[in-house]
Design a protein around this motif. Structure first.
Motif, PDB file in Angstrom:
ATOM      1  N   GLY A  25       0.776  -1.231   0.000  1.00  7.58           N
ATOM      2  CA  GLY A  25       0.000   0.000   0.000  1.00  7.58           C
ATOM      3  C   GLY A  25       0.808   1.282   0.000  1.00  7.58           C
ATOM      4  O   GLY A  25       0.304   2.328   0.387  1.00  7.58           O
ATOM      5  N   ASP A  26       2.049   1.225  -0.500  1.00  5.38           N
ATOM      6  CA  ASP A  26       2.885   2.425  -0.500  1.00  5.38           C
ATOM      7  C   ASP A  26       2.744   3.270  -1.767  1.00  5.38           C
ATOM      8  O   ASP A  26       3.442   4.256  -1.936  1.00  5.38           O
ATOM      9  N   GLY A  27       1.850   2.862  -2.665  1.00  8.74           N
ATOM     10  CA  GLY A  27       1.629   3.631  -3.890  1.00  8.74           C
ATOM     11  C   GLY A  27       2.589   3.289  -5.015  1.00  8.74           C
ATOM     12  O   GLY A  27       2.593   3.964  -6.039  1.00  8.74           O
ATOM     13  N   MET A  28       3.376   2.261  -4.825  1.00 10.45           N
ATOM     14  CA  MET A  28       4.345   1.816  -5.830  1.00 10.45           C
ATOM     15  C   MET A  28       4.326   0.286  -5.892  1.00 10.45           C
ATOM     16  O   MET A  28       4.020  -0.378  -4.911  1.00 10.45           O
ATOM     17  N   ILE A  29       4.680  -0.239  -7.058  1.00 10.04           N
ATOM     18  CA  ILE A  29       4.821  -1.688  -7.187  1.00 10.04           C
ATOM     19  C   ILE A  29       6.311  -1.992  -7.267  1.00 10.04           C
ATOM     20  O   ILE A  29       7.004  -1.486  -8.145  1.00 10.04           O
ATOM     21  N   GLN A  30       6.780  -2.776  -6.298  1.00 12.21           N
ATOM     22  CA  GLN A  30       8.171  -3.209  -6.271  1.00 12.21           C
ATOM     23  C   GLN A  30       8.325  -4.468  -7.117  1.00 12.21           C
ATOM     24  O   GLN A  30       7.348  -5.102  -7.516  1.00 12.21           O
ATOM     25  N   LEU A  31       9.555  -4.840  -7.356  1.00 10.46           N
ATOM     26  CA  LEU A  31       9.839  -6.016  -8.185  1.00 10.46           C
ATOM     27  C   LEU A  31       9.164  -7.264  -7.641  1.00 10.46           C
ATOM     28  O   LEU A  31       8.568  -8.022  -8.405  1.00 10.46           O
ATOM     29  N   ASP A  32       9.208  -7.502  -6.334  1.00  9.31           N
ATOM     30  CA  ASP A  32       8.584  -8.699  -5.774  1.00  9.31           C
ATOM     31  C   ASP A  32       7.075  -8.689  -5.969  1.00  9.31           C
ATOM     32  O   ASP A  32       6.461  -9.722  -6.247  1.00  9.31           O
ATOM     33  N   GLU A  33       6.446  -7.518  -5.858  1.00  2.00           N
ATOM     34  CA  GLU A  33       5.005  -7.411  -6.090  1.00  2.00           C
ATOM     35  C   GLU A  33       4.690  -7.653  -7.562  1.00  2.00           C
ATOM     36  O   GLU A  33       3.675  -8.291  -7.890  1.00  2.00           O
ATOM     37  N   PHE A  34       5.544  -7.154  -8.437  1.00  2.00           N
ATOM     38  CA  PHE A  34       5.384  -7.370  -9.878  1.00  2.00           C
ATOM     39  C   PHE A  34       5.490  -8.861 -10.199  1.00  2.00           C
ATOM     40  O   PHE A  34       4.676  -9.399 -10.962  1.00  2.00           O
ATOM     41  N   ALA A  35       6.460  -9.533  -9.587  1.00  2.26           N
ATOM     42  CA  ALA A  35       6.631 -10.969  -9.809  1.00  2.26           C
ATOM     43  C   ALA A  35       5.404 -11.742  -9.343  1.00  2.26           C
ATOM     44  O   ALA A  35       4.951 -12.672 -10.025  1.00  2.26           O
ATOM     45  N   GLU A  36       4.837 -11.352  -8.200  1.00  2.00           N
ATOM     46  CA  GLU A  36       3.610 -12.000  -7.707  1.00  2.00           C
ATOM     47  C   GLU A  36       2.460 -11.795  -8.681  1.00  2.00           C
ATOM     48  O   GLU A  36       1.668 -12.712  -8.934  1.00  2.00           O
ATOM     49  N   MET A  37       2.352 -10.582  -9.215  1.00  2.00           N
ATOM     50  CA  MET A  37       1.297 -10.279 -10.181  1.00  2.00           C
ATOM     51  C   MET A  37       1.431 -11.175 -11.417  1.00  2.00           C
ATOM     52  O   MET A  37       0.445 -11.751 -11.887  1.00  2.00           O
ATOM     53  N   LEU A  38       2.652 -11.312 -11.929  1.00  2.00           N
ATOM     54  CA  LEU A  38       2.870 -12.163 -13.101  1.00  2.00           C
ATOM     55  C   LEU A  38       2.537 -13.619 -12.797  1.00  2.00           C
ATOM     56  O   LEU A  38       1.980 -14.319 -13.647  1.00  2.00           O
ATOM     57  N   ASP A  39       2.874 -14.070 -11.594  1.00  2.00           N
ATOM     58  CA  ASP A  39       2.527 -15.436 -11.196  1.00  2.00           C
ATOM     59  C   ASP A  39       1.017 -15.636 -11.205  1.00  2.00           C
ATOM     60  O   ASP A  39       0.523 -16.651 -11.693  1.00  2.00           O
ATOM     61  N   GLU A  40       0.290 -14.649 -10.672  1.00  2.00           N
ATOM     62  CA  GLU A  40      -1.176 -14.743 -10.654  1.00  2.00           C
ATOM     63  C   GLU A  40      -1.763 -14.733 -12.061  1.00  2.00           C
ATOM     64  O   GLU A  40      -2.789 -15.339 -12.313  1.00  2.00           O
ATOM     65  N   GLU A  42      -0.316 -16.077 -14.471  1.00  2.00           N
ATOM     66  CA  GLU A  42       0.245 -17.286 -15.086  1.00  2.00           C
ATOM     67  C   GLU A  42       1.094 -16.935 -16.300  1.00  2.00           C
ATOM     68  O   GLU A  42       1.023 -17.587 -17.345  1.00  2.00           O
ATOM     69  N   ALA A  43       1.929 -15.905 -16.134  1.00  2.00           N
ATOM     70  CA  ALA A  43       2.770 -15.432 -17.238  1.00  2.00           C
ATOM     71  C   ALA A  43       3.939 -16.381 -17.517  1.00  2.00           C
ATOM     72  O   ALA A  43       4.512 -16.331 -18.596  1.00  2.00           O
ATOM     73  N   ASP A  44       4.294 -17.214 -16.541  1.00  2.00           N
ATOM     74  CA  ASP A  44       5.351 -18.207 -16.712  1.00  2.00           C
ATOM     75  C   ASP A  44       6.635 -17.574 -17.267  1.00  2.00           C
ATOM     76  O   ASP A  44       7.127 -17.945 -18.326  1.00  2.00           O
ATOM     77  N   MET A  45       7.136 -16.574 -16.529  1.00  2.00           N
ATOM     78  CA  MET A  45       8.346 -15.874 -16.939  1.00  2.00           C
ATOM     79  C   MET A  45       9.490 -16.226 -15.989  1.00  2.00           C
ATOM     80  O   MET A  45       9.277 -16.380 -14.790  1.00  2.00           O
ATOM     81  N   SER A  46      10.681 -16.324 -16.533  1.00  2.00           N
ATOM     82  CA  SER A  46      11.858 -16.579 -15.705  1.00  2.00           C
ATOM     83  C   SER A  46      12.156 -15.332 -14.873  1.00  2.00           C
ATOM     84  O   SER A  46      11.624 -14.241 -15.130  1.00  2.00           O
TER      85      SER A  46
END
Length: 77
Positions: A25-40, A42-46
Motif C-alpha cells: 500500500g505504498d503507492g508503488m509496485i516493487q519487483l517482488d510485487e510485480f513478480a507476484e502479479m505475473l505469477d497470478e 500465469e505469465a510463466d516468466m523466468s
C-alpha cells in the motif's frame, strides 16, 4: 505507435488492479510485487524475464512502478 487514452472507467479498473498488486500500500509496485502479479496472471516468466519486464515498465528508472507507468504499460499498443 499511438497510445490510446483510457476512459475514466478503464482508469478506475486500472487503479483497482494497481492497488491490489501494491501489496504494501505504498503507492508503488516493487519487483517482488510485480513478480507476484505475473505469477497470478500465469505469465510463466523466468526471473531474468521478470526483471527485464519490470525495467521496461519502470520508465523513470527509480526501481519502482508508479501508477502512471502501470497505466502506460496496460494501454500500450
Amino acid at each position: 505507435m499511438a497510445k490510446t487514452k483510457p476512459s475514466e472507467e478503464e482508469l478506475d479498473e486500472l487503479r483497482e488492479a494497481f492497488d491490489y498488486n501494491d501489496r504494501d500500500g505504498d503507492g508503488m509496485i516493487q519487483l517482488d510485487e510485480f513478480a507476484e502479479m505475473l505469477d497470478e496472471l500465469e505469465a510463466d516468466m523466468s526471473e531474468s524475464e521478470t526483471r527485464a519486464g519490470f525495467q521496461d515498465i519502470d520508465t523513470n528508472d527509480d526501481g519502482l512502478i508508479d501508477f502512471t507507468e502501470f497505466v502506460a504499460w496496460w494501454v500500450e499498443d
